[in-house]
Design a protein around this motif. Structure first.
Motif, PDB file in Angstrom:
ATOM      1  N   UNK A 174       0.950  -1.200  -0.081  1.00 44.16           N
ATOM      2  CA  UNK A 174       0.145  -0.341   0.084  1.00 44.16           C
ATOM      3  C   UNK A 174       0.246   1.236  -0.019  1.00 44.16           C
ATOM      4  N   UNK A 175       1.586   1.123   0.819  1.00 44.77           N
ATOM      5  CA  UNK A 175       3.012   2.454   0.653  1.00 44.77           C
ATOM      6  C   UNK A 175       3.520   2.783  -0.371  1.00 44.77           C
ATOM      7  N   UNK A 176       3.742   1.618  -1.492  1.00 41.50           N
ATOM      8  CA  UNK A 176       4.146   2.308  -2.889  1.00 41.50           C
ATOM      9  C   UNK A 176       3.665   3.088  -4.243  1.00 41.50           C
ATOM     10  N   UNK A 177       2.754   4.156  -3.818  1.00 41.15           N
ATOM     11  CA  UNK A 177       1.833   4.464  -4.128  1.00 41.15           C
ATOM     12  C   UNK A 177       2.817   5.433  -5.162  1.00 41.15           C
ATOM     13  N   UNK A 178       3.525   6.029  -4.942  1.00 41.43           N
ATOM     14  CA  UNK A 178       4.663   7.016  -5.675  1.00 41.43           C
ATOM     15  C   UNK A 178       4.815   6.471  -7.205  1.00 41.43           C
ATOM     16  N   UNK A 179       5.376   5.289  -6.208  1.00 45.31           N
ATOM     17  CA  UNK A 179       6.372   3.878  -7.271  1.00 45.31           C
ATOM     18  C   UNK A 179       5.034   3.849  -8.853  1.00 45.31           C
ATOM     19  N   UNK A 180       4.390   3.003  -8.458  1.00 45.86           N
ATOM     20  CA  UNK A 180       3.357   3.171  -8.983  1.00 45.86           C
ATOM     21  C   UNK A 180       2.351   3.793  -9.910  1.00 45.86           C
ATOM     22  N   UNK A 181       2.194   5.182  -9.100  1.00 50.89           N
ATOM     23  CA  UNK A 181       1.866   6.466  -9.926  1.00 50.89           C
ATOM     24  C   UNK A 181       2.675   6.571 -10.622  1.00 50.89           C
ATOM     25  N   UNK A 182       4.236   6.978 -11.010  1.00 50.87           N
ATOM     26  CA  UNK A 182       5.830   7.475 -11.690  1.00 50.87           C
ATOM     27  C   UNK A 182       5.135   5.930 -12.724  1.00 50.87           C
ATOM     28  N   UNK A 183       5.214   5.149 -12.361  1.00 55.14           N
ATOM     29  CA  UNK A 183       5.104   3.303 -13.672  1.00 55.14           C
ATOM     30  C   UNK A 183       3.927   4.104 -13.944  1.00 55.14           C
ATOM     31  N   UNK A 184       2.828   4.194 -14.055  1.00 56.34           N
ATOM     32  CA  UNK A 184       1.691   4.488 -14.569  1.00 56.34           C
ATOM     33  C   UNK A 184       1.375   5.463 -15.742  1.00 56.34           C
ATOM     34  N   UNK A 185       1.622   6.977 -14.936  1.00 55.07           N
ATOM     35  CA  UNK A 185       1.554   8.440 -16.028  1.00 55.07           C
ATOM     36  C   UNK A 185       3.162   7.944 -16.992  1.00 55.07           C
ATOM     37  N   UNK A 186       4.287   6.871 -16.503  1.00 53.82           N
ATOM     38  CA  UNK A 186       4.349   7.657 -17.321  1.00 53.82           C
ATOM     39  C   UNK A 186       4.408   6.448 -18.645  1.00 53.82           C
ATOM     40  N   UNK A 187       3.977   5.268 -18.385  1.00 51.40           N
ATOM     41  CA  UNK A 187       3.672   4.476 -19.851  1.00 51.40           C
ATOM     42  C   UNK A 187       2.296   5.422 -20.686  1.00 51.40           C
TER      43      UNK A 187
END
Length: 183
Positions: free
Chosen positions: A63-76
């Motif tokens: 749950x605490x990995x939001x920034x990492x997931x957000x960066x990957x999705x936004x970049x994609x």
């Protein structure tokens, strides 16, 4: 007035699987192609201008990995938007070039048809002349299709990718939110 956020829900086994940590040889945030395809297809169901909230059910440890997931999705989806813009530019450019060439061919065919009608008489000259006019119209088909229709799905892809690249990303504990994704 700002459009309301449309929520897309996704359940995953782990953030590492979502980020395709093991499968991608590239450095930097990447999302698994299947995840990207699922998000895109879910977003496609919404028409008009949309803003999205992507709610991803993950194991409690992730749950605490939001920034990492957000960066990957936004970049994609930013990359997908950029690719759609490039594809749109190419399609419209090729359409304009094709139209110019087609107009030159049409002019030549019409001139030849007129020449046949002027200098010759009879069924053969009439048949050839009218066949050239039909060929002239057919020559315009592909450029017209490119300029009138081919850009529409590309524009849709660009629009959806743009919205997803700016979406709100929320990771929630999958055990606290046991609702199943309806898709």
């Amino acid at each position: 007035m700002t459009e309301p956020l449309q929520t897309l829900r996704l359940e995953i086994r782990s953030v590492d699987r979502l980020l395709d940590v093991e499968g991608s040889p590239l450095v930097g945030p990447r999302i698994h192609p299947e995840v990207a395809q699922t998000i895109y297809h879910d977003a496609e169901e919404f028409r008009g201008k949309q803003r999205f909230r992507i709610e991803i059910c993950v194991p409690q440890d992730d749950v605490a990995r939001t920034a990492e997931v957000e960066a990957a999705i936004h970049k994609h989806f930013s990359n997908q938007e950029r690719d759609a813009i490039s594809e749109l530019r190419d399609t419209l450019g090729n359409g304009r070039i094709s139209l110019f060439i087609a107009l030159l061919v049409v002019a030549a065919l019409v001139l030849i048809s007129e020449w046949l009608q002027y200098f010759g008489q009879g069924r053969l000259h009439t048949l050839l002349g009218e066949s050239l006019i039909i060929l002239a119209w057919v020559t315009l088909w592909m450029p017209a299709e490119m300029l009138l229709f081919e850009h529409l799905p590309i524009r849709r892809k660009r629009h959806i990718s743009h919205a997803l690249a700016r979406s709100q990303i929320v990771l929630v504990d999958g055990q606290r939110h046991p609702e199943k994704d309806p898709h």
